[in-house]
Design a protein around this motif. Structure first.
Motif, PDB file in Angstrom:
ATOM      1  N   UNK A 146     -21.970  56.552  -8.333  1.00  0.00           N
ATOM      2  CA  UNK A 146     -23.020  54.936  -8.556  1.00  0.00           C
ATOM      3  C   UNK A 146     -24.609  56.158  -8.959  1.00  0.00           C
ATOM      4  N   UNK A 149     -24.289  56.392 -12.231  1.00  0.00           N
ATOM      5  CA  UNK A 149     -24.544  54.933 -13.528  1.00  0.00           C
ATOM      6  C   UNK A 149     -26.040  54.756 -13.441  1.00  0.00           C
ATOM      7  N   UNK A 150     -26.517  54.734 -12.385  1.00  0.00           N
ATOM      8  CA  UNK A 150     -27.864  54.320 -11.691  1.00  0.00           C
ATOM      9  C   UNK A 150     -28.978  55.058 -12.789  1.00  0.00           C
ATOM     10  N   UNK A 152     -28.098  56.292 -15.898  1.00  0.00           N
ATOM     11  CA  UNK A 152     -27.269  56.484 -16.945  1.00  0.00           C
ATOM     12  C   UNK A 152     -28.236  55.086 -17.724  1.00  0.00           C
ATOM     13  N   UNK A 153     -27.470  53.806 -16.477  1.00  0.00           N
ATOM     14  CA  UNK A 153     -28.165  52.214 -17.113  1.00  0.00           C
ATOM     15  C   UNK A 153     -29.761  51.742 -16.822  1.00  0.00           C
ATOM     16  N   UNK A 154     -29.565  52.675 -15.839  1.00  0.00           N
ATOM     17  CA  UNK A 154     -31.341  52.115 -15.416  1.00  0.00           C
ATOM     18  C   UNK A 154     -32.515  52.559 -16.264  1.00  0.00           C
TER      19      UNK A 154
ATOM     20  N   UNK B  50     -20.446  47.903 -21.061  1.00  0.00           N
ATOM     21  CA  UNK B  50     -21.892  48.817 -21.420  1.00  0.00           C
ATOM     22  C   UNK B  50     -22.906  47.484 -20.943  1.00  0.00           C
ATOM     23  N   UNK B  53     -23.613  46.509 -17.485  1.00  0.00           N
ATOM     24  CA  UNK B  53     -23.554  47.070 -16.328  1.00  0.00           C
ATOM     25  C   UNK B  53     -25.994  47.196 -16.916  1.00  0.00           C
ATOM     26  N   UNK B  54     -25.839  47.505 -17.713  1.00  0.00           N
ATOM     27  CA  UNK B  54     -27.164  47.535 -18.217  1.00  0.00           C
ATOM     28  C   UNK B  54     -28.571  46.336 -17.897  1.00  0.00           C
ATOM     29  N   UNK B  57     -28.428  46.678 -14.055  1.00  0.00           N
ATOM     30  CA  UNK B  57     -28.827  48.016 -12.962  1.00  0.00           C
ATOM     31  C   UNK B  57     -30.576  47.177 -13.744  1.00  0.00           C
ATOM     32  N   UNK B  58     -30.672  46.826 -14.859  1.00  0.00           N
ATOM     33  CA  UNK B  58     -32.169  46.864 -15.365  1.00  0.00           C
ATOM     34  C   UNK B  58     -32.742  45.187 -14.787  1.00  0.00           C
ATOM     35  N   UNK B  61     -36.068  45.069 -12.313  1.00  0.00           N
ATOM     36  CA  UNK B  61     -37.205  44.943 -12.915  1.00  0.00           C
ATOM     37  C   UNK B  61     -38.011  43.625 -13.584  1.00  0.00           C
TER      38      UNK B  61
END
Lengths: 192, 954
Positions: A146, A149-150, A152-154, B50, B53-54, B57-58, B61
């Motif tokens: 995880x 992934x954090x 990579x994607x955040x 993909x 996931x973007x 996670x974003x 914010x």
């Protein structure tokens, strides 16, 4: 949460309705609660249509802003979620039309102002199901994965940057990510 | 990598979608996907993960950003709702909606002060129109407005502001409008033919069209359409919407919390007093100003570059203050540099290829009919293009049918920037004197050519209307309209040598320049083509245009597409459609690239004769005598713009200077009322409206400089003198930007003693930046504007890597400065990172300035000297010029979070304004000579109200 039962949907809608009423009455926190509830679903829906992650946030912002302004002006949609998705459809439509440089010829096809008929409730369900299974899938992954992934994607880091940061070979990072993606895909495509 | 199999691709596909494959693998997967539909389908599924996931996670914010934006929007709404009474609010919201089409909205009659006339006026009905009025008879409950029914034909309607909603029933839907002007045309259903259709061209306000299938809305400049049984649709100009999307406000953190402090009893209390005294021998009055007001501006020493000035200041051993002037100037320089590079790389080659291709198309195509009139029009169209082509490429060959002598004549006048001179090609005199190349255009022969061609295309229209009271005879105007039609048609069917359509090149030039300076509401190829189609004159019917009644029909269609520009605040009087042509103004006609109206020009126009009543005193700057000997407010001045944007200090200064001494009379309001009306109009816009393009955005960014500062700010920012100094800064940056954008926007020298630069001691060691002038709202807006430029131009695909990097570096500088300014106001000590950032600011500035070095002979974007003509008054034959000169030095007294008082030094921009006779406007080279001459030019008197008595030191 694979599907939404009619009862669940009703309870969602009545919760929405009370938030909408508070929002029309000037309660900004109520609208924040609605954004929390629908932000990811709206983004997923927008992504499906425009296929550009960078654009999704802009369109989502515009969608919520428009909804917010309409509620502030006293609009009381009957079904908030469908109405919200309707705004998102319009925003997408506008963007897709803008994409072709639309200035010329002046007699270009006129823009249809009305919302095309779509089962927006189904769209919403689909998005909520996807995000729920993604969250379940992520919860099932090891903490270390995880974290990758954090990064990579955040944070948008490349595998090389991640490898440098966590002190592992690039190949290891790549194979861990690849495994994680496959697990998540399998999880999301199985109708639990 | 060799050819991959499906199972191998299946293994790699996730990493491929995540952009994590090396180049060879990436290429191999791509090759496979291009050939294998199954894997390509699978890949789309993978991409969805993909994307999710973007988003996942974003989201935290992004939600935060959304919340900030919603809060800002909400606060803005609440504020407006509190301030504006209901009726004005309605009027300004309508104005707000119109804004995105350009300046047209500002030209609408205001709702305030209208006499209570009829709610709706049918200004005109087409011959044979079938319509009836039934006042309120069929109005639904609760909406007791009048109703009109239109079954066939066309009506020109004006719905008065401040009245009830008006409904108009047609066979294809019901139109409703409040405070609007529009043309409604109904084509009745035909037997066994198409069903009934309605079309509404909106000239002003907002109009709604509803039927059983749905609803659509349109505003000024847009068109609504519906067929009976079909969905109402809207045609829009999408550019207006497109630009605003790139603006994302940057939110501010914290509130000003600097404790209020009385001025120090003596400057000796200042910790670095010794260094201050050593660097500057302040005369007693300057020292007293510094002590009492917290700052003083000393005449500079002849520097015209920030980087050089900062380098010299580093030798002073005084802390260096990064002034707001610095960031405005650096941002402006970057915008100018970006435009300059786009013009060289993209716009000039496009314009050149476009002009040449159009010329060849028209040369090769026989005119629609072989009449003398059409032949003459064709020759005129060729000549029109020939002038621009020769300006761009002096060696270009012109077709045989071009009147080469007439082209050469026009070109000479254009290149020289001659005053009013007869241009044989267009049958009238044109004044090119206000369009001489300045700034980066003056520096290279190629850009001078581009400047001349663009000036020709925007300032020398092919006129729509002739006859008595017009600039040309009726016949000449008809010929020019036919020539315009040929150009518009040619544009639609020409291809460039590189295979692109001519319209694509045209659009790109228009879009990029519109992004920098704004949309045009002049008539151009789009409007001519649309009007031809509406008047059923396209294609094979084109030949019929020589019939005067057909030509009149075309002209009327063109008028309908032009947003209303009524300048009087009274209801529109019934008139004929032909009379509408007069309201377009004498120079209405075809421009290949239209002029951009900007709010500053609009403000100036509204605050001068004939829109302002007679003077109550004489001798003030704005006073002049019209040709008939009457005293009038002949010219505006820079302070007018700032007062209209909301500055109270500018308003006070105008009063002190007597420039508001004009009373109502001669059918025009007095200055105070006119200014109040303008403030209401401009005050109704929110930040989305203000950020439709970079020029508007610049004015919006300046606004924080106009606000009075209360508690929580450093003492130097709360004195009235600081208010005046901020006006000077805002006007100087605006004046310089006007020079940068003079080519696309619309439009005497006084002498005084030269300010003497303090002699700076030889370097002893380098001091670094230690304070930023804390105007975070300004920096946040400049940052948002820079991001908007970066994003917008990137989306248009015209930004090259160096330009992108320059804008990126500027973004970094601005966000750093913003963060520091916020800390300072919060009265918090800077963290180690913050200090590092502050210490590095000078270096960053230096490298940004280096990137702005001279690109063309004698011109550098970083130079602080500029001059621009911003207003022409035909009644008194004068122009208003604004200019910037050499840098001054500001000494600023502020308190560090540890309580110690310190003086910092930083550069301040200088501002000039003066009147000149028309045709004798000062250009750049003489202006620079004037600045360098002993005794140099004089500043406006109001800038003297802040102290400037410093003398050189050691």
């Amino acid at each position: 949460m694979a599907t939404v039962t009619p009862d669940e949907r009703l309870s969602h809608e009545s919760a929405d309705a009370s938030l909408v009423a508070r929002c029309v009455g000037g309660d900004r926190a109520a609208f924040h609660a609605l954004t929390e509830r629908y932000y990811r679903a709206v983004c997923g829906f927008l992504y499906k249509r425009v296929q550009q992650p960078d654009l999704v946030e802009d369109l989502a912002q515009e969608t919520f802003l428009e909804a917010f302004r309409a509620l502030c002006d006293g609009r009381r949609p009957e079904h908030f979620s469908s109405w919200l998705f309707g705004i998102a459809v319009n925003r997408c439509g506008k963007w897709l039309r803008r994409k072709r440089l639309p200035l010329f010829p002046a007699t270009e096809p006129p823009e249809a102002a009305s919302v095309p008929f779509l089962s927006l409730a189904e769209e919403l369900e689909e998005q909520q199901r996807l995000h729920a299974s993604l969250e379940d899938g992520l919860a099932g992954l090891p903490e270390q994965t995880r974290q990758l992934l954090h990064l990579k994607h955040r944070q948008g880091k490349t595998c090389e940057q991640i490898a440098a940061e966590v002190g592992q070979p690039v190949g290891t990072i790549k194979s861990q990510l690849s495994r994680a993606y496959k697990t998540l895909r399998a999880r999301m495509s199985s109708p639990e | 990598m060799s050819v991959l199999t499906c199972p191998e691709v299946e293994e790699l596909i996730d990493l491929h979608a995540a952009g994590a494959c090396d180049a060879a693998t990436d290429a191999a997967v791509r090759r496979h996907l291009a050939a294998c539909p199954d894997c390509a389908r699978a890949r789309r599924e993978v991409e969805r993960l993909q994307g999710l996931l973007d988003i996942h996670y974003r989201a935290p914010e992004a939600l935060e950003r959304l919340r900030t934006r919603l809060d800002a929007d909400d606060s803005g709404r609440r504020e407006r709702a509190r301030v504006l009474p209901l009726l004005r609010r309605a009027a300004s919201l309508a104005a707000l909606v119109l804004l995105s089409v350009g300046l047209a909205l500002l030209m609408r009659p205001s709702g305030a002060g209208l006499p209570s006339a009829e709610a709706v006026a049918v200004v005109w009905a087409s011959p044979g129109a079938r319509w009836s009025e039934s006042a309120g008879a069929h109005a639904p409950r609760g909406a007791a407005g009048p109703e009109i029914a239109l079954d066939a034909g066309e009506l020109w309607l004006r719905v008065q502001p401040g009245k009830c909603s008006v409904k108009l029933r047609t066979p294809a839907g019901v139109m409703s409008a409040e405070a609007a002007e529009c043309f409604v045309a109904v084509r009745p259903a035909e037997r066994k033919g198409p069903s009934a259709e309605v079309r509404i061209a909106v000239r002003d306000g907002t109009v709604r069209l509803t039927n059983g299938q749905g609803e659509a809305r349109a505003r000024s400049g847009e068109v609504l359409q519906a067929e009976a049984g079909g969905v109402p649709r809207r045609q829009i100009e999408a550019l207006a919407l497109r630009f605003g999307r790139h603006y994302q406000p940057v939110s501010l953190k914290g509130r000003p919390r600097i404790p209020t402090q009385p001025p120090p009893g003596a400057l000796a209390w200042v910790t670095n007093y010794a260094a201050l005294a050593q660097a500057f021998h302040l005369d007693p009055s300057a020292a007293e100003q510094l002590r009492a007001s917290g700052f003083v501006v000393l005449p500079g020493g002849g520097e015209h570059e920030l980087a050089a000035t900062y380098r010299r200041l580093q030798a002073l051993e005084l802390p260096i203050l990064i002034t707001a002037d610095t960031l405005l100037h650096v941002t402006r320089g970057h915008l100018d540099q970006t435009l300059h590079s786009l013009e060289e790389r993209v716009l000039l080659p496009d314009l050149s290829a476009l002009t040449e291709a159009l010329l060849h198309t028209i040369d090769r195509t026989p005119p629609p009919a072989n009449s003398e009139t059409w032949q003459a029009a064709r020759k005129q169209a060729l000549g029109y293009l020939g002038v621009a082509l020769r300006a761009l490429r002096p060696e270009a060959e012109l077709p045989r049918d071009v009147d080469a002598a007439a082209v050469a004549e026009a070109l000479t006048a254009l290149r020289k920037g001659s005053g009013p001179v007869h241009v044989r090609l267009l049958g009238r005199a044109i004044d090119f004197s206000l369009h001489r190349p300045q700034g980066h255009y003056a520096g290279s022969a190629r850009l001078r050519g581009y400047h001349a061609a663009m000036t020709w295309f925007s300032q020398a229209p092919l006129l729509l209307e002739g006859g008595p009271g017009h600039l040309v005879a009726m016949d000449e105007a008809r010929r020019q309209t036919l020539a315009a039609v040929l150009l518009a048609e040619a544009l639609a069917r020409t291809a460039l040598p590189d295979g692109r359509k001519a319209t694509v090149a045209w659009e790109r030039i228009y879009t990029v320049t519109a992004f920098f300076t704004g949309l045009t509401d002049d008539l151009g190829p789009q409007q001519y083509r649309a009007a031809l189609a509406r008047a059923e004159l396209s294609g094979p019917n084109l030949g019929r245009l020589t019939d005067p009644s057909r030509l009149r029909a075309l002209q009327l269609e063109l008028v309908k597409q032009t947003p209303a520009r009524d300048t009087r605040e009274e209801p529109v009087q019934a008139t004929t459609p032909a009379g509408l042509l007069d309201r377009l103004g004498p120079t209405a006609g075809f421009r290949l690239f239209g002029r951009r109206l900007v709010p500053d020009t609009y403000v100036f126009d509204r605050l001068t004769y004939p829109h302002i009543g007679p003077p109550t005193r004489t001798g003030q700057f704005t006073y002049g005598r019209a040709l008939d000997g009457r005293g009038v407010r002949a010219l505006p001045r820079g302070l007018d713009l700032l007062a209209a944007l909301g500055s109270e200090r500018a308003r006070e200064l105008l009063h002190e200077l007597g420039d508001d001494a004009y009373a109502a009379g001669d059918g025009a309001p007095g200055y105070p009322e006119a200014l109040a009306a303008l403030r209401r109009q401009l005050g109704g816009f929110d930040d989305v409206d203000w950020n439709r393009n970079l020029h508007w955005s610049w004015l919006f960014a300046m606004k924080p400089l106009l606000a009075a500062r209360g508690t929580g700010y450093p003492p130097f920012m709360t004195s009235p003198a600081y208010g005046t100094r901020s006006l000077n800064t805002a006007l100087a940056s605006w004046a310089h930007r006007r020079q940068d954008t003079a080519l696309y926007t619309q439009p005497g020298a006084l002498e005084t003693k030269v300010a003497k630069m303090p002699q700076i001691a030889p370097p002893r060691g380098k001091s670094s930046a230690s304070y930023v002038e804390p105007v975070p709202e300004l920096y946040a807006r400049l940052l948002a504007l820079t991001r908007m430029a970066n994003k917008g131009l990137a989306e248009m695909g015209v930004l090259d890597e160096p330009a992108r990097q320059r804008l990126g570096a500027l973004e970094k500088l601005l966000s750093g400065v913003l963060a520091i300014a916020e800390k300072e106001l919060a009265n918090e000590a800077l963290t180690a990172d913050g200090q590092k950032l502050l210490a590095g600011l000078l270096e960053r500035l230096d490298s940004l300035a280096a990137a702005q070095g001279p690109r063309a002979e004698g011109y550098a974007a970083a130079d602080t000297r500029s001059v621009a003509t911003v207003y022409t008054d035909p009644h008194t034959g004068q122009v208003l010029q604004v200019a910037t000169g050499l840098l001054d030095l500001g000494l600023f007294l502020y308190q560090q979070p540890n309580g110690l008082l310190e003086v910092g030094v930083g550069p301040v921009l200088s501002y000039y304004e003066f009147k000149r006779p028309l045709g004798q406007a000062v250009t750049e080279a003489p202006w620079r000579r004037l600045l360098a001459a002993p005794g140099g030019p004089e500043r406006p008197t109001w800038t003297r109200s802040y102290p400037s008595a410093g003398k050189g030191a050691p």
